[in-house]
Write an enzyme that holds these catalytic residues in place. Structure first.
Site, mmCIF file in Angstrom:
data_model
loop_
_atom_site.group_PDB
_atom_site.id
_atom_site.type_symbol
_atom_site.label_atom_id
_atom_site.label_comp_id
_atom_site.label_asym_id
_atom_site.label_seq_id
_atom_site.Cartn_x
_atom_site.Cartn_y
_atom_site.Cartn_z
ATOM 1 N N SER A 129 0.928 -1.134 -0.077
ATOM 2 C CA SER A 129 -0.045 -0.168 -0.004
ATOM 3 C C SER A 129 0.723 1.335 -0.035
ATOM 4 O O SER A 129 1.835 1.267 0.360
ATOM 5 C CB SER A 129 -0.899 0.086 1.188
ATOM 6 O OG SER A 129 -1.442 1.397 1.351
ATOM 7 N N TYR A 153 -1.704 -1.179 11.032
ATOM 8 C CA TYR A 153 -2.038 -1.684 9.716
ATOM 9 C C TYR A 153 -0.766 -1.430 8.708
ATOM 10 O O TYR A 153 -0.285 -2.535 8.167
ATOM 11 C CB TYR A 153 -3.224 -0.896 9.100
ATOM 12 C CG TYR A 153 -3.388 -1.303 7.599
ATOM 13 C CD1 TYR A 153 -3.818 -2.476 7.131
ATOM 14 C CD2 TYR A 153 -3.327 -0.341 6.839
ATOM 15 C CE1 TYR A 153 -3.817 -2.741 5.801
ATOM 16 C CE2 TYR A 153 -3.369 -0.446 5.321
ATOM 17 C CZ TYR A 153 -3.635 -1.632 4.679
ATOM 18 O OH TYR A 153 -3.811 -1.779 3.559
ATOM 19 N N LYS A 157 2.183 -4.108 6.540
ATOM 20 C CA LYS A 157 2.418 -3.964 5.225
ATOM 21 C C LYS A 157 3.969 -3.851 5.170
ATOM 22 O O LYS A 157 4.695 -4.613 4.319
ATOM 23 C CB LYS A 157 1.852 -2.663 4.363
ATOM 24 C CG LYS A 157 0.347 -2.789 4.300
ATOM 25 C CD LYS A 157 0.027 -4.040 3.578
ATOM 26 C CE LYS A 157 -1.642 -4.228 3.410
ATOM 27 N NZ LYS A 157 -2.042 -5.602 2.658
#
Ligand code: NAD
Ligand code: UFG
Length: 348
Positions: A129, A153, A157
């Site tokens: 992302s 979050y 990644k």
């Protein structure tokens, strides 16, 4: 012989669109998904849209953390590659429940990599992302920019990207592409598949869509004092079908060249403000979106958009659609499916 692709998280928003494009390109596709944030109806609709290719799709309801179930899937099919979408993605929830995110996203990925390795399938596309660019000091973001994470979050990644690099370093049979998505929006032009978030949407366009169909009274605009053209945040919105096609381009690259572990941005290279996006959606839908101006959302960056040069040069891929098409297709999906794949009874 058609190549077989395992798609984790293939019932989800980006996954379902990618599965359809894979089928239409002639791949055999096996989806695994625990349906935690998706509905099997999405895959039924993908089958319909895939017409004569529909028999090339199969589905297993499997959680990536269930290693023995994963083993069974790999024992039944020899995969040429894996596209790994499965993961939890709500930034706010990740701050409240970091262990859930580390457990689901990281342990799930480690299990997947272990089972892939054990079965000799070492070709992977991973959904990263633009969040790994944190608050970029300048734009456009190139793949070489320094990386940081603003929340658990984002950290999953970053960690998974590093895990992939370590795994490939340790064993040169691995071929891995990390795709950093910017802001996926829109839906398949048929209006039969699209994004259907559970609960209150966190992201801009799903929220706008729910205001347009009367499920929410207004959009709250987070921040009107950014140093941007109209004071609202700027992002790189990309049509989900373009994004799906980017995965086919990545697979081709993996199959056709001696890649080790490479990273590519998938964006359009264009920045659009919140107010510009709302205006484009109003034009596409003919609906007025009432706005409530509010302060900045904690953690939000001011301006984020991609440098698309590397993907254009090395993947031979470029986004085709602009924000008018994104909004047209988002509205087509929303107006045909105001409650997504569910019914009003499931509304919260
Ligand atoms: P999504 O929630 O619609 O899809 C993810 C799918 O993974 C869901 O169907 C969910 O049920 C499944 N899943 C989650 N945990 C699982 C597990 N442990 N085992 C099996 N299945 C599991 O999300 P999406 O928007 O399609 O995103 C796909 C991927 O792309 C995610 O990894 C996400 O972090 C990443 N990504 C998304 C965006 C975005 O804005 N949508 C941006 C950048 C990156
Ligand atoms: N916004 C609003 N109101 C809302 C929702 C969003 O004004 O109700 C604004 C935000 O402040 C931001 C812009 O709309 O300026 C886009 O916000 P999104 O939440 O749609 O997207 P973000 O860029 O903030 O983040 C999303 C994902 C991240 C991911 C990133 C890049 O949530 O996890 O895209 O892929 F990393």
């Amino acid at each position: 012989m058609a190549k077989s692709i395992l798609v984790t998280g293939g019932a989800g928003y980006i996954g379902s669109h990618t599965v359809l494009q894979l089928l239409l390109c002639g791949f055999k596709v096996v989806v695994i998904d625990n349906l935690d944030n998706s509905s099997e109806i999405a895959l039924h609709r993908v089958k319909k849209l895939a017409a004569q290719f529909s028999t090339n799709l199969s589905f297993h309801q499997v959680d990536l953390r269930d290693k023995s179930a994963l083993e069974m899937v790999f024992s039944s099919t020899k995969f040429d590659a894996v596209i790994h979408f499965a993961g939890l993605k709500a930034v706010g929830e990740s701050v409240q429940k970091p262990l859930l995110y580390y457990n689901n996203n990281i342990i799930g990925t480690v299990n997947l990599l272990e089972v892939m390795s054990a079965h000799g399938c070492k070709t992977l596309v991973f959904s990263s992302s633009a969040t790994v660019y944190g608050w970029p000091k300048e734009v456009p973001c190139t793949e070489e920019f320094p990386l940081s994470a603003a929340n658990p979050y984002g950290r999953t990644k970053l960690f998974i990207e590093e895990i992939c690099r370590d795994v490939q370093n340790s064993d040169s049979e691995w071929k891995i592409i990390l795709l950093r998505y910017f802001n996926p929006v829109g839906a398949h032009p048929s209006g039969h598949i699209g994004e259907d978030p559970r609960g209150v949407p966190n992201n801009l366009m799903p929220y706008v869509q729910q205001v347009a169909v009367g499920r929410r009274p207004h959009l709250t605009v987070y921040g009107t004092d950014y140093n941007t053209k109209d004071g609202t945040g700027v992002r790189d919105y990309i049509h989900v079908v373009d994004l799906a096609d980017g995965h086919i381009a990545a697979l081709q690259k993996l199959f056709d060249s001696n890649i080790a572990c490479e990273v590519y941005n998938l964006g359009t290279g264009k920045g659009t403000s919140v107010l510009e996006m709302v205006a484009a959606f109003e034009k596409a839908s003919g609906k007025e979106i009432p706005l409530e101006m509010a302060g900045r959302r904690p953690g939000d960056a001011e301006v984020v958009y991609a440098s698309t040069e590397k993907a254009e040069r090395e993947l031979n891929w470029k986004a085709k659609f602009g924000i008018d098409e994104m909004c047209r297709d988002q509205w087509n999906w929303a107006s045909k499916n105001p409650y997504g794949y569910g019914s009003p009874d499931n509304e919260d």
